[in-house]
Every structure is written in C-alpha cells, then in structure tokens.
Design an enzyme around this catalytic site. Structure first.
Site, short mmCIF file in Angstrom:
data_model
loop_
_atom_site.label_atom_id
_atom_site.label_comp_id
_atom_site.label_asym_id
_atom_site.label_seq_id
_atom_site.Cartn_x
_atom_site.Cartn_y
_atom_site.Cartn_z
CG LEU A 1 -2.11 -0.98 1.18
CD1 LEU A 1 -2.91 -0.87 2.47
CD2 LEU A 1 -3.00 -0.72 -0.01
N GLY A 2 1.98 1.21 0.69
CA GLY A 2 2.81 2.41 0.73
C GLY A 2 3.98 2.25 1.67
N GLY B 1 6.33 4.85 4.36
CA GLY B 1 6.60 6.14 4.96
C GLY B 1 8.00 6.18 5.51
N GLY B 2 8.28 7.21 6.32
CA GLY B 2 9.61 7.35 6.86
C GLY B 2 9.99 6.29 7.86
CG PHE B 3 9.21 6.72 11.01
CD1 PHE B 3 10.53 7.03 11.28
CD2 PHE B 3 8.31 7.77 10.87
CE1 PHE B 3 10.95 8.33 11.41
CE2 PHE B 3 8.73 9.08 11.01
CZ PHE B 3 10.06 9.36 11.28
N GLY B 4 8.29 2.98 8.14
CA GLY B 4 7.74 1.66 7.95
C GLY B 4 7.08 1.46 6.60
CB THR C 1 1.29 0.43 4.78
OG1 THR C 1 1.77 1.39 5.73
CG2 THR C 1 -0.12 0.03 5.15
CE LYS D 1 -0.84 2.24 9.04
NZ LYS D 1 -1.12 3.53 9.70
CG ASP E 1 1.51 13.54 8.74
OD1 ASP E 1 1.60 14.66 8.18
OD2 ASP E 1 1.90 12.49 8.21
#
Length: 352
Positions: free
Chosen positions: A41-42, A44-47, A49, A66, A164
């Site tokens: 799915l995507g 980010g900066g920390f993981g 998904t 996640k 956020d």
C-alpha cells in the site's frame, strides 16, 4: 520509462526484496499462519504498509499490516522501541473504538520487527477526491469541518496529538461515506525517536509531520493540540483551492499564509479560517470544540441580529397603584430578553 516510473519501480523492488512481508507478497504463503499478503500500500519514513486478508476469519476480511520498525541489533534500542511500541499500540487501541478511526486488530513483535494490524478502509483520500471531482465550495468545507472536528476533539480528549493531518490522511469510506482519520503521527513520533530507521541511516530529527501542513510550533518540536487545528485549516485551503500549502505566499511580517485572494468566502467563515491558521498559538483556536462553536454561531447570526436594539434607552408604561403614568427604564439586557421573547412568539405564530 520516465524518471518517476523508475522511482516507483525501484521503491517496489526494494520493499519486495528487503522486507519479510514483501518476500511473501502474492505468493500464497501466510504470515503468522493467518495473514495472506496481497499487495504493497505504501511506505513512509518509519515503515511499510501492506494490504492483507485474514484467512482464519469467516469471509477473509481485509486488513492493513504496518511494519513500524526494522531489525535492530542494539539490545537497548530494541528494548526502548518495544516499550514505545506497546505504549502507542495501547493508545491506538483506545482511540480506535471511534467509528472514524481505523480499529486496531492486533500488534506484535517478530525478531525485533514490529507490526500493527488495523481495519482496512476502502475509499479515496481527500487529495484523490479533489483531483477527481475538483475543488469544494464553502458549504462542502463547512460540512468537512463538522465531520472531522468531533474526531479531533475525541483524540485530544485521549491525550493524542495526531501531528500529520492532511488530505492524504483523511479517507472517504466507500461503503458509508464517513470521513476516517488515518496514519497517527503519535505512533510515528515515538518510533522516530529510535535512531535506527528502515534504511539503517541515522535519524537527524524527531520532527513528524508534513511541511506546509505542520504548524510553526510543531516544526520547533513543541506540538500542542492547537497544532492539529492549524493542519485542519490548511486542509480546508487545499479543499477550496486545490493548491498545496507551499504554493501560497506568506506575509513577510506575520508569517501567515496569504490565501484570501484565491477564495471568496463569507466574512464569518473567513474569520474562522484566519483564526485556525494563526501563526501565534495563543491567537489560534485552542480546541476543536471552539471551532465547532464558531461554526454554529453563523446559523444564529440572523437571530441575534433580530434581537439587537439600536435604541440607547427605552421607556415603557407600567401599571402602578399610585400613578398610572410612572415610566420605568428598561436595561439593555432586559430589552434583549424582551426582544427574544417577542421573536419566539412571532416564530410560533408563523409555525402554527
């Protein structure tokens, strides 16, 4: 293949090769003996998904997994990450009971890697909605505020600052149309304080948020509840104009966004947005409830106007046992109360 397509391809290849879930994605193998990993799915900066489905439950419901933290070799950092992970998972478990926040289904650690399993919300985020259907008018944005502000009030009451809020983190549920707030920055911030990140590079700052949507005090690492109010205000500007916040000019004196030239709004709603977007925290709305009250006042303005009196004083005749012509001064508060009673009487007469 253009440069953007190449980056996306590299991004997917990196995840598929370097994460446990990526390696079993679409292979039919089960993660934790129950989750079938469907797609990425995507990231980010920390993981990372993933979309998955729980094959051990009736109907094989979809969920989101996640991976919040990579493998760590330092036992002390791993212990701190485990403690923070448990704390944030507990918070998510508390706030996830709200219908407009994805429910936390599970959390666990495997070989130093941390995982959250959450309810999957099918739908478009607000950025996708604007790109698909165009910018929104004032009525629609007010409706957006009436949907998101109670959620904000709820998480603040649970001592959580999202940090956020932006169009990408607000989903319109395809099934029932509810607005859902996702991707809680509170979890990100706790994990971000651990030095090891996904690519094993040192984290230079613990700032969590998105430039343009994050309030000034958040950039200086002192977020407060009103920081979320600012982010919601910037999101309103995006819905009204389709312009990301970094495309607006800033006032050289106050530092505030210059947006009024792009939108024609009613004076009262202009006042509300201006107050949501104040650079100075003390001048901003301090809670979601304050914004909701300000929105509700707009519908009462005609009523309040009807109750106002332009007379400096009023003399009324009263019946008196000694002098039928004695006059009595009526204070402003009493005049207003009398006007309200008269207005209510007229209203009832019209209804009947």
């Amino acid at each position: 293949m253009n440069q953007m397509s190449q980056k996306i391809s590299n991004f997917r290849t990196d995840i598929l090769q370097n994460t446990q879930l990526g390696r079993i994605c679409a292979s039919g193998k089960l993660f934790c003996d129950r989750y079938e990993i469907i797609s990425i799915l995507g990231r980010g900066g920390f993981g990372v998904t993933f979309l998955a489905k729980n094959v051990r439950l009736p109907g094989h419901p979809l969920c989101v997994i996640k991976q919040l933290c990579p493998q760590m070799n330092n036992p002390q950092k791993l212990a701190r990450a485990r403690k923070r992970f448990a704390k944030e998972a507990k918070i998510l478990g508390q706030v996830g009971s709200h219908s407009q926040i994805p429910m936390l289904l599970d959390y666990f650690e495997i070989n130093g890697e941390f995982y959250l399993v959450q309810e999957y919300i099918s739908g478009l985020n607000l950025s996708q909605v604007v790109k698909k259907t165009g910018v929104k008018n004032e009525v629609s944005v007010k409706q957006f505020l009436r949907q998101i502000l109670p959620v904000l009030q709820y998480i603040h009451n649970n001592h959580v600052i999202h940090r956020d809020i932006k169009p990408h983190n607000l989903l319109h549920c395809q099934d029932d149309g509810r607005l859902v707030l996702i991707d809680f920055g509170a979890v990100k911030e706790e994990i971000a304080q651990v030095n090891d990140i996904y690519e094993n590079k040192q984290q230079q700052t613990s700032f969590v948020g998105t430039m343009g949507f994050a309030a000034p005090e958040q950039l200086s690492l002192h977020p407060v509840y009103a920081s979320d109010i600012y982010a919601v205000g910037v999101t309103c500007l995006y819905l009204l104009t389709g312009k990301p916040p970094l495309e607006f000019d800033y006032d050289s004196v106050t530092g505030e966004l210059c947006w009024q030239q792009y939108i024609d709004l009613t004076p009262h709603f202009t006042y509300i947005l201006n107050k949501m977007l104040k650079i100075c925290v003390e001048e901003r709305f301090q809670s979601a409830q304050e914004v909701l009250v300000a929105l509700s006042m707009e519908s009462e303005l005609p009523t309040l106007t009807d109750c106002l009196s332009s007379q400096r004083l009023s003399m009324v005749h009263t019946t008196h046992s000694q002098d039928d012509n004695i006059q009595q001064y009526l204070p402003p508060v009493s005049r207003t109360a009398q006007a309200i009673r008269q207005w209510r009487t007229k209203l009832k007469t019209k209804i009947c």
